[in-house]
Each structure stands twice: as structure tokens, then as C-alpha cells.
Design a protein around this motif. Sequence first.
Motif, short mmCIF file in Angstrom:
data_model
loop_
_atom_site.label_atom_id
_atom_site.label_comp_id
_atom_site.label_asym_id
_atom_site.label_seq_id
_atom_site.Cartn_x
_atom_site.Cartn_y
_atom_site.Cartn_z
N ARG A 14 0.80 -1.22 0.00
CA ARG A 14 0.00 0.00 0.00
C ARG A 14 0.84 1.28 0.00
NH1 ARG A 14 -4.62 -1.48 4.50
NH2 ARG A 14 -5.51 -3.22 3.36
N VAL A 15 2.15 1.16 0.16
CA VAL A 15 3.01 2.34 0.34
C VAL A 15 3.13 3.14 -0.95
CG1 VAL A 15 5.36 3.12 0.86
CG2 VAL A 15 4.28 1.35 2.26
N LYS A 16 2.81 4.43 -0.86
CA LYS A 16 3.00 5.37 -1.97
C LYS A 16 4.10 6.38 -1.65
CE LYS A 16 -1.67 5.08 -3.79
NZ LYS A 16 -2.86 5.83 -4.20
N LEU A 17 4.47 6.46 -0.36
CA LEU A 17 5.51 7.38 0.10
C LEU A 17 6.34 6.66 1.15
CD1 LEU A 17 6.83 10.22 0.49
CD2 LEU A 17 5.03 10.68 2.17
N MET A 18 7.63 6.49 0.88
CA MET A 18 8.53 5.86 1.83
C MET A 18 9.44 6.92 2.41
SD MET A 18 9.17 3.06 3.34
CE MET A 18 10.40 2.72 4.61
N ILE A 19 9.45 7.01 3.75
CA ILE A 19 10.18 8.05 4.47
C ILE A 19 11.33 7.40 5.24
CG2 ILE A 19 9.96 9.93 6.14
CD1 ILE A 19 6.79 9.45 5.72
N PHE A 20 12.47 8.08 5.26
CA PHE A 20 13.65 7.56 5.94
C PHE A 20 14.18 8.57 6.94
CE2 PHE A 20 13.39 5.49 1.87
CZ PHE A 20 13.73 4.17 2.13
N ASP A 21 14.59 8.07 8.10
CA ASP A 21 15.44 8.82 9.01
C ASP A 21 16.84 8.77 8.38
OD1 ASP A 21 16.48 10.08 11.34
OD2 ASP A 21 16.91 8.13 12.23
N VAL A 22 17.76 9.58 8.85
CA VAL A 22 19.11 9.58 8.27
C VAL A 22 20.09 8.85 9.17
CG1 VAL A 22 21.03 11.01 7.48
CG2 VAL A 22 18.69 11.67 6.93
N ASP A 23 20.45 9.44 10.31
CA ASP A 23 21.48 8.86 11.18
C ASP A 23 21.00 7.53 11.76
OD1 ASP A 23 23.19 11.04 10.77
OD2 ASP A 23 22.21 12.19 12.35
N GLY A 24 21.72 6.47 11.43
CA GLY A 24 21.36 5.14 11.89
C GLY A 24 20.51 4.36 10.92
N VAL A 25 20.05 5.01 9.85
CA VAL A 25 19.25 4.35 8.81
C VAL A 25 19.96 4.47 7.47
CG1 VAL A 25 17.05 4.34 7.56
CG2 VAL A 25 17.08 4.65 10.05
N LEU A 26 20.09 5.70 6.96
CA LEU A 26 20.83 5.91 5.71
C LEU A 26 22.33 6.01 5.97
CD1 LEU A 26 18.49 8.45 3.86
CD2 LEU A 26 18.63 5.96 3.60
N THR A 27 22.72 6.18 7.23
CA THR A 27 24.13 6.13 7.62
C THR A 27 24.24 5.11 8.75
OG1 THR A 27 24.13 7.72 9.45
CG2 THR A 27 24.27 8.62 7.21
N ASP A 118 11.98 8.22 16.45
CA ASP A 118 11.25 7.76 15.27
C ASP A 118 9.92 7.08 15.60
OD1 ASP A 118 13.38 8.50 13.44
OD2 ASP A 118 14.49 6.83 14.31
N LEU A 119 9.72 6.71 16.86
CA LEU A 119 8.56 5.92 17.23
C LEU A 119 7.23 6.61 16.98
CD1 LEU A 119 9.88 4.20 20.47
CD2 LEU A 119 9.34 3.10 18.28
N GLY A 120 7.16 7.91 17.16
CA GLY A 120 5.90 8.62 16.93
C GLY A 120 5.40 8.44 15.51
N VAL A 121 6.30 8.54 14.54
CA VAL A 121 5.91 8.35 13.14
C VAL A 121 5.68 6.86 12.85
CG1 VAL A 121 6.57 8.67 10.72
CG2 VAL A 121 7.15 10.43 12.42
#
Length: 182
Positions: A14-27, A118-121
Motif C-alpha cells: 500500500r506504500v506510496k511514500l517511503m520516508i527515511f530517518d538519516v542517522d542510523g538508517v541511511l548512515t 522515530d517511534l511517533g511516526v
Amino acid sequence: MAAAPLTATERASRVKLMIFDVDGVLTDGSLMFTAQGDTMKSFNTMDGHGLKLLGEAGIQTAIITGRRSDIVLARAQELRISHIYQGAADKVAAFVELMREANVTDEQCGYMGDDWPDLGVMTRCGFAAAPANAHPDVIARAHWVSEARGGQGAAREVCDALLRAQNRYEALLAAACGAARA
């Protein structure tokens, strides 16, 4: 009788928008500082290609991060990430604004985070993902957890999972194989 909870694959479909945190996820979460106080970050190229593939498949991408960094802005522009929220002290408020801007519902959003901010989102979006080395409380609340650590392929794994769930992976792979032969 109550309906069975959705599986991670059903949520990912169902995902149309994927959101990423940066520190610890993309780095990998490490922050390197120069003698002048500038911050340096290291990004994984396979993760970056995964985000580009999401765009090719019509899935919007976004960043919500608590820090501000010109490096993140440059990387996001390189990957054609159109929604960038830096310095987000309140990630939920940024998420609500992002949903309005991207014209999606919470069920149509995915989020990959690694720590308590990140838990709130993660608890509001339809598909919550975490890297293998995320905080245990984050992993406990994720719908999907990568085998790779943050900054070391976790984002690529979630991108591949989304593409597979939406039956777009094989077509992108075939196109890449065809382009390699040309």
C-alpha cells in the motif's frame, strides 16, 4: 469476528511514500567531525540506488531527520528525494505536514527509523521498518526489520521489499539486465 492483522507484505503493498530517518538508517549512525567542527557522514551506494528505484517505480521518497546538514541535502538532491525535513524536533508534526504535501494517507506511508525519536511516526504510518541494529523498542514496534544494519544496506533491503510487495521488482531488474546488454 475481527479481521486478521495485515502482514508486512500487505502493508508494504500500500506504500506510496517511503520516508527515511538519516542517522542510523541511511548512515551507520556515526558522526565524524573535522577540526573546524564540520560534520561528515558516510552513505551506502546500494541504499541510494534502492531509493532511486523507488522513484522509478512511482513511489515517492522523503527524509525526516532531527539534524540539519548540507551533506544530507546534497545526498537527497542526488537521489532525487523531493521531500526533505531537516531539523525536525517534532517528527510527527513533520510527518503530518509531509502527508498533506504528498497527498497521501498514513496507511500509504512507510517509515524506516532506528531509535526512540522515530517511534511517533512509526506508530502512525501504515508500514514501519527498522534496520537490524535499531533500538530493541523500535524493533518491537516495526512491521518489518532488515537483516542489514543501518547505513550498510538496510535501506536497500526495505526498498527491494516494497518493490516486491508491489510487483515491480522483476520489471526493474529485467530493465537493468537489458540495459547492461545494450
